[in-house]
Design a protein around this motif. Structure first.
Motif, PDB file in Angstrom:
ATOM      1  N   HIS A 134       0.837  -1.204   0.000  1.00 17.78           N
ATOM      2  CA  HIS A 134       0.000   0.000   0.000  1.00 17.78           C
ATOM      3  C   HIS A 134       0.874   1.257   0.000  1.00 17.78           C
ATOM      4  O   HIS A 134       0.853   2.030   0.958  1.00 17.78           O
ATOM      5  CB  HIS A 134      -0.930   0.001   1.210  1.00 17.78           C
TER       6      HIS A 134
ATOM      7  N   PRO B 282       2.032   5.077  -0.644  1.00 17.18           N
ATOM      8  CA  PRO B 282       1.295   6.335  -0.825  1.00 17.18           C
ATOM      9  C   PRO B 282       1.412   6.831  -2.262  1.00 17.18           C
ATOM     10  O   PRO B 282       2.230   6.340  -3.040  1.00 17.18           O
ATOM     11  CB  PRO B 282       1.982   7.280   0.155  1.00 17.18           C
ATOM     12  N   SER B 283       0.608   7.819  -2.603  1.00 12.72           N
ATOM     13  CA  SER B 283       0.649   8.363  -3.963  1.00 12.72           C
ATOM     14  C   SER B 283       1.992   9.047  -4.213  1.00 12.72           C
ATOM     15  O   SER B 283       2.619   9.566  -3.276  1.00 12.72           O
ATOM     16  CB  SER B 283      -0.488   9.363  -4.168  1.00 12.72           C
ATOM     17  N   PRO B 284       2.449   9.064  -5.475  1.00 14.74           N
ATOM     18  CA  PRO B 284       3.718   9.737  -5.771  1.00 14.74           C
ATOM     19  C   PRO B 284       3.731  11.206  -5.367  1.00 14.74           C
ATOM     20  O   PRO B 284       4.756  11.716  -4.908  1.00 14.74           O
ATOM     21  CB  PRO B 284       3.855   9.564  -7.290  1.00 14.74           C
ATOM     22  N   LEU B 285       2.592  11.901  -5.536  1.00 15.51           N
ATOM     23  CA  LEU B 285       2.546  13.313  -5.153  1.00 15.51           C
ATOM     24  C   LEU B 285       2.729  13.486  -3.649  1.00 15.51           C
ATOM     25  O   LEU B 285       3.468  14.367  -3.196  1.00 15.51           O
ATOM     26  CB  LEU B 285       1.216  13.934  -5.596  1.00 15.51           C
ATOM     27  N   MET B 286       2.061  12.636  -2.872  1.00 18.09           N
ATOM     28  CA  MET B 286       2.221  12.699  -1.417  1.00 18.09           C
ATOM     29  C   MET B 286       3.659  12.392  -1.022  1.00 18.09           C
ATOM     30  O   MET B 286       4.227  13.038  -0.146  1.00 18.09           O
ATOM     31  CB  MET B 286       1.267  11.713  -0.740  1.00 18.09           C
ATOM     32  N   MET B 287       4.275  11.420  -1.703  1.00 18.39           N
ATOM     33  CA  MET B 287       5.657  11.080  -1.392  1.00 18.39           C
ATOM     34  C   MET B 287       6.603  12.200  -1.801  1.00 18.39           C
ATOM     35  O   MET B 287       7.612  12.434  -1.128  1.00 18.39           O
ATOM     36  CB  MET B 287       6.040   9.779  -2.097  1.00 18.39           C
TER      37      MET B 287
ATOM     38  N   TYR C 106       8.939   2.646  -5.107  1.00 16.16           N
ATOM     39  CA  TYR C 106       8.596   3.028  -6.478  1.00 16.16           C
ATOM     40  C   TYR C 106       9.587   2.552  -7.534  1.00 16.16           C
ATOM     41  O   TYR C 106       9.368   2.801  -8.720  1.00 16.16           O
ATOM     42  CB  TYR C 106       8.471   4.550  -6.572  1.00 16.16           C
TER      43      TYR C 106
END
Length: 204
Positions: free
Chosen positions: A30, A32-37, A63
């Motif tokens: 699970h 997190p989204s790339p933007l959040m990361m 990723y």
């Protein structure tokens, strides 16, 4: 003892990651989204509460090496721009008076002013120099922003890709990960040696 400290830190980080590989692997289900990361990578570069190399490895694990490297180089560059601006706007006058008190700092600042690109590039490569110090100093020393930004990105990329690759391959190919790290450390040592020789010729 200091010369052995950095390799020991690397080995300890890799050993800790390997020891907790099962817990870390649970995060892969699970991510997190790339933007959040990306936002998290910028914040952790701006406020280095944990070693950033560990952050790069973790993002590479989540990723992959290419996307992980892209996320971390973008996030760390954004935080670097903020600190560069802080150094240029808030600390330049105070730092100038401090530099004048110490001849060694005057000589160092004078050298960086004459060779800004290669100085930023080298100190980006060195794993022992805190990156936030480079960002602030570049702003304080009035290094042209385009030179600072280009030297920073070029200097960051080898190390960021190496640590992102280590994170993505530590569990699947641990020997290859160790070899890549060894080659990178040799590359950094060669860069430092070449920089010192060139500096000695210029000042000699």
């Amino acid at each position: 003892m200091k010369k052995w400290l950095i390799p020991l830190i690397y080995i300890a980080i890799m050993a800790a990651a390997f020891a907790y590989r099962e817990q870390i692997s649970l995060l892969l289900d699970h991510p997190p989204s790339p933007l959040m990361m990306l936002v998290l990578a910028a914040l952790l570069a701006l406020f280095p509460v944990i070693p950033y190399k560990l952050v790069i490895a973790a993002i590479g694990m989540l990723y992959g090496p290419w996307a992980g490297a892209l996320i971390t180089v973008t996030g760390s560059t954004l935080s670097g721009i903020i600190l560069y601006a802080a150094g240029a706007v808030w600390y330049r006058n105070d730092a100038a008076s401090l530099v004048e008190r110490y001849p060694a700092m005057r000589r160092f600042t004078s050298y960086v002013a004459r060779h800004p690109f290669e100085s930023v590039l080298l100190y980006r490569l060195l794993p022992v120099v805190p990156q936030w110090v480079i960002n602030l100093y570049a702003g304080i020393a009035a290094i042209p922003f385009r030179l600072y930004l280009s030297a920073s990105v070029i200097g960051k990329l080898p190390g960021i890709f190496v640590y992102a690759f280590l994170g993505s391959s530590l569990f699947s190919h641990p020997l290859l990960a160790a070899e890549i790290l060894g080659f990178y450390l040799l590359f950094v040592a060669a860069a430092v040696w070449g920089y010192k020789r060139r500096s000695a010729r210029r000042t000699g």
